[in-house]
Design a protein around this motif. Structure first.
Motif, mmCIF file in Angstrom:
data_model
loop_
_atom_site.group_PDB
_atom_site.id
_atom_site.type_symbol
_atom_site.label_atom_id
_atom_site.label_comp_id
_atom_site.label_asym_id
_atom_site.label_seq_id
_atom_site.Cartn_x
_atom_site.Cartn_y
_atom_site.Cartn_z
ATOM 1 N N ASP A 85 5.754 14.872 2.834
ATOM 2 C CA ASP A 85 4.947 15.948 2.081
ATOM 3 C C ASP A 85 5.368 16.356 0.745
ATOM 4 N N ASP A 86 6.481 16.302 0.446
ATOM 5 C CA ASP A 86 7.251 16.964 -0.618
ATOM 6 C C ASP A 86 7.131 15.684 -1.847
ATOM 7 N N GLU A 87 6.643 14.774 -1.774
ATOM 8 C CA GLU A 87 6.622 13.594 -2.660
ATOM 9 C C GLU A 87 5.171 13.415 -3.401
ATOM 10 N N THR A 88 5.401 13.038 -4.734
ATOM 11 C CA THR A 88 4.326 12.777 -5.544
ATOM 12 C C THR A 88 4.429 11.354 -6.147
ATOM 13 N N LEU A 89 3.406 10.578 -5.954
ATOM 14 C CA LEU A 89 3.474 9.348 -6.588
ATOM 15 C C LEU A 89 3.275 9.373 -7.906
ATOM 16 N N ILE A 90 3.655 9.080 -8.867
ATOM 17 C CA ILE A 90 3.203 9.175 -10.205
ATOM 18 C C ILE A 90 3.408 7.625 -11.152
ATOM 19 N N VAL A 129 0.903 -1.235 -0.208
ATOM 20 C CA VAL A 129 0.116 -0.110 0.033
ATOM 21 C C VAL A 129 0.855 1.318 -0.055
ATOM 22 N N ILE A 130 0.672 2.054 -0.785
ATOM 23 C CA ILE A 130 1.369 3.589 -0.926
ATOM 24 C C ILE A 130 0.447 4.389 -0.704
ATOM 25 N N ARG A 131 0.432 5.433 0.187
ATOM 26 C CA ARG A 131 -0.435 6.438 0.444
ATOM 27 C C ARG A 131 0.202 7.669 0.631
ATOM 28 N N GLY A 132 -0.649 8.819 0.297
ATOM 29 C CA GLY A 132 -0.025 10.118 0.696
ATOM 30 C C GLY A 132 -1.109 11.217 0.098
ATOM 31 N N GLN A 133 -0.583 12.300 0.200
ATOM 32 C CA GLN A 133 -1.617 13.472 -0.062
ATOM 33 C C GLN A 133 -1.513 13.809 -1.726
ATOM 34 N N ARG A 134 -0.233 13.377 -2.239
ATOM 35 C CA ARG A 134 -0.080 13.747 -3.832
ATOM 36 C C ARG A 134 0.229 12.479 -4.381
ATOM 37 N N VAL A 135 -1.072 12.039 -5.153
ATOM 38 C CA VAL A 135 -0.874 10.845 -5.885
ATOM 39 C C VAL A 135 -1.524 11.278 -7.380
ATOM 40 N N LEU A 136 -0.851 10.989 -8.572
ATOM 41 C CA LEU A 136 -1.286 11.386 -9.548
ATOM 42 C C LEU A 136 -2.032 10.435 -10.445
ATOM 43 N N THR A 137 -3.292 10.451 -10.419
ATOM 44 C CA THR A 137 -4.299 9.794 -10.876
ATOM 45 C C THR A 137 -4.819 10.370 -12.312
ATOM 46 N N ILE A 147 -3.783 15.237 -9.372
ATOM 47 C CA ILE A 147 -3.198 14.833 -8.117
ATOM 48 C C ILE A 147 -4.059 15.081 -6.960
ATOM 49 N N VAL A 148 -4.169 13.829 -6.235
ATOM 50 C CA VAL A 148 -5.234 13.935 -5.139
ATOM 51 C C VAL A 148 -4.896 13.128 -4.055
ATOM 52 N N PRO A 149 -5.041 13.423 -2.659
ATOM 53 C CA PRO A 149 -4.883 12.362 -1.903
ATOM 54 C C PRO A 149 -5.336 11.125 -2.067
ATOM 55 N N ARG A 150 -4.751 9.981 -1.957
ATOM 56 C CA ARG A 150 -5.157 8.658 -2.245
ATOM 57 C C ARG A 150 -4.418 7.445 -1.472
ATOM 58 N N GLU A 151 -4.894 6.513 -1.406
ATOM 59 C CA GLU A 151 -4.068 4.957 -1.071
ATOM 60 C C GLU A 151 -4.411 4.088 -2.169
ATOM 61 N N VAL A 152 -3.235 3.466 -2.562
ATOM 62 C CA VAL A 152 -3.112 2.629 -3.693
ATOM 63 C C VAL A 152 -2.605 1.142 -3.250
ATOM 64 N N GLY A 153 -3.642 0.492 -3.562
ATOM 65 C CA GLY A 153 -3.568 -1.145 -3.040
ATOM 66 C C GLY A 153 -2.796 -1.703 -4.406
ATOM 67 N N ILE A 154 -1.887 -2.584 -3.887
ATOM 68 C CA ILE A 154 -1.444 -3.405 -5.057
ATOM 69 C C ILE A 154 -1.175 -5.006 -4.619
ATOM 70 N N ILE A 155 -1.630 -5.764 -5.512
ATOM 71 C CA ILE A 155 -1.453 -7.301 -5.148
ATOM 72 C C ILE A 155 -1.327 -7.859 -6.432
ATOM 73 N N ASP A 156 -0.108 -8.934 -6.456
ATOM 74 C CA ASP A 156 0.542 -9.541 -7.824
ATOM 75 C C ASP A 156 0.752 -8.492 -8.834
#
Length: 447
Positions: free
Chosen positions: A53-58, A9-17, A21-30
């Motif tokens: 705070d200064d990181e964006t998941l892209i 699981v990767i979560r944070g305030q800055r997720v590029l969907t 760019i929004v606050p999100r939680e990303v769940g990963i399987i396989d």
């Protein structure tokens, strides 16, 4: 989904969907993204990464124009070094060009050799282009069926004798062939006759080299590609556009329904002919880096959609082939090595222009994926591969060629201060550790 335990699981305030760019939680399987939920849902994972705070998941970027050169010219570049460079730059998928390796990827046997070279040493996912050369029209369908993403051709000497160029009538013949199975032709569009008539590039004066590869050579060749694509109905793609003169006819062809796409590269969008020192052969590439006025129009072409995507055209060679001692632009190998640096190079220039990170990632991620018809790459959304990068957009660094992963440590960006640092990269949900390669080989239609 709160009762599911995810692999990661990767979560944070800055997720590029796809929603920005929004606050999100990303769940990963396989190795796949299976959940994308509002921040605060507290998804459970065997491993959980909290963005600071200064990181964006892209989404991981897709670079559809990379010359790896292995086998045959592995001293220029190899799969281990190139894919490490890609991963360090947030690029999680590359598509390898069919030339500069020996043999070139112009038949199925050569493709199998390429795959055997790449299979155990790739740190990111790797696909392959086939090559279209005189006399191999009969090999194109077999290469397509073996999973290449399309076919590259040149309209002038390629720089290596084992990959000869097509005349435009041969191009049309091959376009007609690949139209029959909805293939894609990607074209190095410079006209050989125009180049033959241009001044000689010998010497260390950059302006002389620039005159040896005039915009007109690109414009003539692109016009030929457009018309032959129009006549045959085939899909065609213009590689590494440097001449802004061609933008109006490209836009016109697209309006007419010609199946045409276009890429450009970081060096054409950030470097300027006026600033290249004499003898600085690290800057030599073909087509060449052009003037400031040309650069501005390329950016406009990107913003209005005439240009579809940005890719590296990572084309390295050994240091001696760049002729650093003499600085002779007529002798030096033409190619810019920038695979690791593409995202910060473009982000540095884009933010100066007020262009948001979302557009940059679209040009370097989802659009190249679309070009290659990659179904699960270049986008952060459920169902896609968990190819991701943690990007610190406000961080900065000074380019030191000796710290880059590509094999021969030369780059025209040496000493430049760039914005944006890739802190971590994940391929199919596994973090790249730069010691154990986990990349997979991918085929058209299955990735």
């Amino acid at each position: 989904m709160n009762d599911i335990e995810f692999d990661l699981v990767i979560r944070g305030q800055r997720v590029l969907t796809t929603a920005g760019i929004v606050p999100r939680e990303v769940g990963i399987i396989d190795g796949r993204i299976v959940a994308l939920e509002p921040f605060g849902n507290n998804l459970s994972g065997r491993e959980v990464i909290e963005l600071v705070d200064d990181e964006t998941l892209i989404p991981g970027l897709v670079d559809s124009h990379v010359h790896v050169n292995e086998p045959g010219r592995t001293e220029w570049e190899g799969f281990a070094s190139a894919t490490k460079a890609a991963a360090a730059g947030g690029v999680t998928t590359i598509i390898d060009m069919p030339l500069n390796s020996i043999p070139p990827t112009t038949n199925v046997d050569a493709l199998k050799l390429k795959r055997a070279s790449a299979e155990t040493q790739s740190f990111v996912d790797v696909g392959f282009w086939g090559g279209a050369i005189p006399g191999n029209t009969g090999d194109l369908r077999a290469l397509h069926d073996e999973g290449v993403f399309g076919f590259k051709c040149f309209l002038l000497h390629s720089g290596v004798d084992e990959f000869p160029h097509l005349e435009v009538d041969e191009l049309e013949k091959d376009l007609a062939e690949i139209a029959s199975f909805d293939g894609l032709m990607i074209v190095h569009a410079e006209d050989s006759r125009a180049i033959d008539r241009a001044p000689n590039p010998e010497g260390d004066i950059y302006e002389s080299f620039l005159h040896s590869r005039p915009r007109g050579a690109e414009n003539v060749a692109i016009a030929e590609v457009i018309e032959r694509a129009r006549w045959t109905g085939a899909r065609a793609h213009i590689l590494h556009l440097s001449s802004s003169d061609a933008l109006p006819m490209i836009a016109s062809a697209k309006r007419d329904g010609v199946k045409l796409t276009v890429e450009t590269c970081p060096h054409y969008l950030t470097l300027l002919a006026e600033e290249i020192p004499n003898g600085a052969t690290a800057f030599k590439c073909c087509p060449p880096i052009r003037e400031a006025s040309n650069r501005e129009l390329l950016w406009k072409g990107l913003e209005d959609g005439t240009i579809d995507c940005i890719v590296s055209d990572h084309s390295p060679s050994t240091i001696d082939l760049k002729d650093l001692k003499n600085g002779d632009f007529g002798v030096a190998w033409g190619g810019v090595a920038s695979l690791q640096l593409g995202l910060p190079i473009i982000w540095t220039e884009a933010r100066r222009r007020g262009i948001p990170l979302e557009r940059v990632v679209e040009w370097m991620g989802s659009k190249p994926a679309e070009l290659a018809r990659l179904q699960r790459k270049g986008t952060l959304a459920p169902g896609y591969d968990a190819d991701l990068a943690i990007f610190a957009a406000d961080d900065a660094f000074v380019v030191d060629a000796d710290k880059l992963y590509h094999k021969n440590h030369i780059t025209p960006y040496q000493g430049k201060t760039l914005s944006g640092v890739v802190r971590r990269t994940f391929v199919r949900g596994t973090e790249v550790d730069f010691s154990e390669p986990h990349g997979q080989l991918i085929r058209r239609g299955t990735a």
